[in-house]
Design an enzyme around this catalytic site. Sequence first.
Site, PDB file in Angstrom:
ATOM      1  N   ASP A 219      51.914 -14.237  35.475  1.00 39.42           N
ATOM      2  CA  ASP A 219      52.167 -15.436  34.686  1.00 39.42           C
ATOM      3  C   ASP A 219      50.837 -15.798  34.017  1.00 39.42           C
ATOM      4  OD1 ASP A 219      53.172 -17.626  33.442  1.00 39.42           O
ATOM      5  OD2 ASP A 219      54.176 -18.442  35.186  1.00 39.42           O
TER       6      ASP A 219
HETATM    7  C1  BGC Z   1      55.182 -19.956  32.178  1.00 41.89           C
HETATM    8  C2  BGC Z   1      55.842 -18.626  31.867  1.00 41.89           C
HETATM    9  C3  BGC Z   1      55.626 -18.287  30.417  1.00 41.89           C
HETATM   10  C4  BGC Z   1      54.132 -18.239  30.142  1.00 41.89           C
HETATM   11  C5  BGC Z   1      53.772 -17.895  28.714  1.00 41.89           C
HETATM   12  C6  BGC Z   1      53.733 -19.971  31.742  1.00 41.89           C
HETATM   13  O1  BGC Z   1      53.180 -21.242  31.868  1.00 41.89           O
HETATM   14  O2  BGC Z   1      55.271 -20.219  33.566  1.00 41.89           O
HETATM   15  O3  BGC Z   1      57.217 -18.692  32.163  1.00 41.89           O
HETATM   16  O4  BGC Z   1      56.235 -17.067  30.110  1.00 41.89           O
HETATM   17  O5  BGC Z   1      53.582 -19.522  30.427  1.00 41.89           O
HETATM   18  O6  BGC Z   1      54.111 -18.942  27.860  1.00 41.89           O
END
Ligand code: BGC
Length: 798
Positions: A219
């Site tokens: 993530d």
């Molecule tokens: C989220 C993810 C997301 C990523 C990119 C993170 O804060 O938890 O689900 O894909 O950001 O935007």
Amino acid sequence: MNEVLQQLTLEEKVSLLTGQDFWSLPAIPRIGLASLVMSDGPVGVRGTGYAPDDPSIALPSPTALAATWDVALAARAGRLLGQESRRKRVHVLLGPTVNLHRTPLGGRHFECYSEDPLLTGEIAAGFVAGVQSHGVGTTVKHLVGNDFETERMTVDVEIPERALREIYLAPFERVVAAGGWGVMSAYNGVNGAPMASNGEFQDRILKREWGFDGVVVSDWRAARDTVAAATGGLDIAMPAMDNPWGPKLVEAVRAGKVAEELIDDKVLRVLRLAARTGALDGFRLPDPPLDEDGAAVAHEVAARSFVLAANDGVLPLTGNDLTRVAVIGALATDARVLGGGSAQVTPPHVISPLDGLRAALPGVDVAYAVGADPRPFLPAASGPSWGSFELDLDGYDFTVATGTVRWIGDLPGGCDVATVTSMTLRTTMSPDVSGEHLLAISGFGAFELTVGDQKLYEGSLHPPGTGRADLLLHPREQRFPVTLEAGVTVPVVLRQTFEPGMAHSVATTLGHRPPGPDDEGLIVEAVELAARSDVAVVVVGTTEQVESEGFDRTSLALPGRQDELVSRVAAANPRTVVVVNAGSPVLLPWSDEAAAVLLTWFPGQEAGAALADVLLGVAEPGGRLPTTWPRHEEDCPVLAVRVEGGTLAYDEDIFVGYRGWLRSGASPLFAFGHGLGYTDWSYGLLTVTESGVDVTVTNTGERPGREVVQIYLSSDAGTVERPARWLAGFASVSAVPGETVMVHVPLPDRAFQVWDGGWKTIPGSYTVTAAHALDDPRLTATISVAGSSPAAEAGRED
Ligand code: BGC
């Protein structure tokens, strides 16, 4: 692939595992490798940048997709987003989200599918197959235990092994078995180790036990430890910012802390992904057929997802009998069509409930009253009193549709984040009412607001030193009363300045509210309108400030005075239909007062058109609840998100969702699987065979319709405690009045197994129930299952 690998230096290999910016990995033209581009998210494809002339189709929220209980439709939604990804030159779509609805307070509940792992896994597998059919990768996320948002970056989630296997890992396992090309690991830790470096899950279970041959992506900013992430099964650390890999990983390999073979395995996975997604020479993909009509898919998913939770017969409305329809609620004109956070996209248009009903009811007086406005921030400036909204981003000029400007990542017009230091929004306002108007600025950064020659504000909405995540997820607002005269045009200029490098995320709104009645006056106005209308449609729901990524909800109650509004409107007009616009369950204390209750989730860009179809009976509300809706908060088997000392323990083990409701015996307002249609069904015959269950159903009503046949199992066999009933399969049928159809529902072996150090089939007698909903069983049969695989013995209706 090995030959390609051999040509790379260690630095090049590691560069392929390390985000080069917010969304991509570097290209290596020497080996014919293009830059692999990733983009959020489950409801649309944002793309790497923000282009006002290149919007993204916004489908309904994942809760809505799951409410269709239709794997083929999930695949169609996936195909559309695969097509959108190709159009936007995205190789990997960051979704689907298969964390579970453990508590309805979970901030990203709207972005997950269900409280049931089987329904979650099936919908996700359909979606992934659809996206990947276009040669676009997916990352099923967030592995694992990211079922809430409180302290999400650091919390350690203690999950008992059985719950992990039977509930939380099950949807990931299903998607991997269905051929998913990517997994995103979670921010949180599980059972003592942060997920981005959790070798037990990412390496031992995912890659070795399940045989996953795709990539594990962190993530965003979840990878923090150079060596532990490398040895703990992570393949790609994203994004570039605060990345622990790059030169640090090269150094760790040279120092013998990380074996180069481990790096090679990761690089091979990235190259395999590149080949699958057409980013590698020799594996280029032909141009995709752009044959899915985005608006049509968004419309279909929305209508099919709406759950008719209660109906005294008022629905469907008959257009011919209507002269005046009252449409009430702030969300009736400003529908929440998608959830907040990384799942956001900018759709080409949004059809509000009011616009949808007006378009569908020509000749009928469709009148509007706000009634109650739960939005803590003023709505974006828009409408006939406003001129166009012209933006100047350090010299790059473009136009936006309303007073809202948003992007994350690449800047409009390819502007360089390192050099951009200001953005100016210029518009004009020519009020149609004289008096005290309210203007507002929300977002983050430093602002200057000028109206006419009056400077209303200069300063920063957040205190100095507020962290990036807080800025992004917790925008603030300031309001300014300004006296304006009807018909007199004034220039309005909002200038925003950034620290160099900070303009990668913008969520700025110039808000406006014209003079009008106070809160009580708004309700009175709506009640009076309802009283003189044939029917009142009240749209209620959540706001971005109570339901979004980054925090959990603190209450299931609807914000503001919306409950009071519904009760008072229903008292004034017995034909009151309440439309609930929320991505996850909310309390409906007035549910017995309304003539009908329609749950519409976050319905995507075609919201109002789909709503009009369903209210007027052009389409049947096809949805069934993918999660239980409580009558009272305290009845929920799991409610509070209580992180203590950095830890949250899933003490309820496997008893989440309806498994927990069945154990406690509390009655929810609407049970798992519940949803009415516009026709009736009788269940005829239930036969259980080796290959599954056959059920015949007859449409006994007067309209064509669609039934979701749900199959539940129960059993006292064995000594392991099991839920009173659990979902084992489902399928849908369509039939015209009087027609009888048979539906086949396969029963997976897993439905008869529990995790006890390994998967064990529990032999003995099982009751198979064919049901309209968890609380509406129609037919049962008993079968006997041997220790290894289920063997059907008998099967007849009761
Ligand atoms: C989220 C993810 C997301 C990523 C990119 C993170 O804060 O938890 O689900 O894909 O950001 O935007």
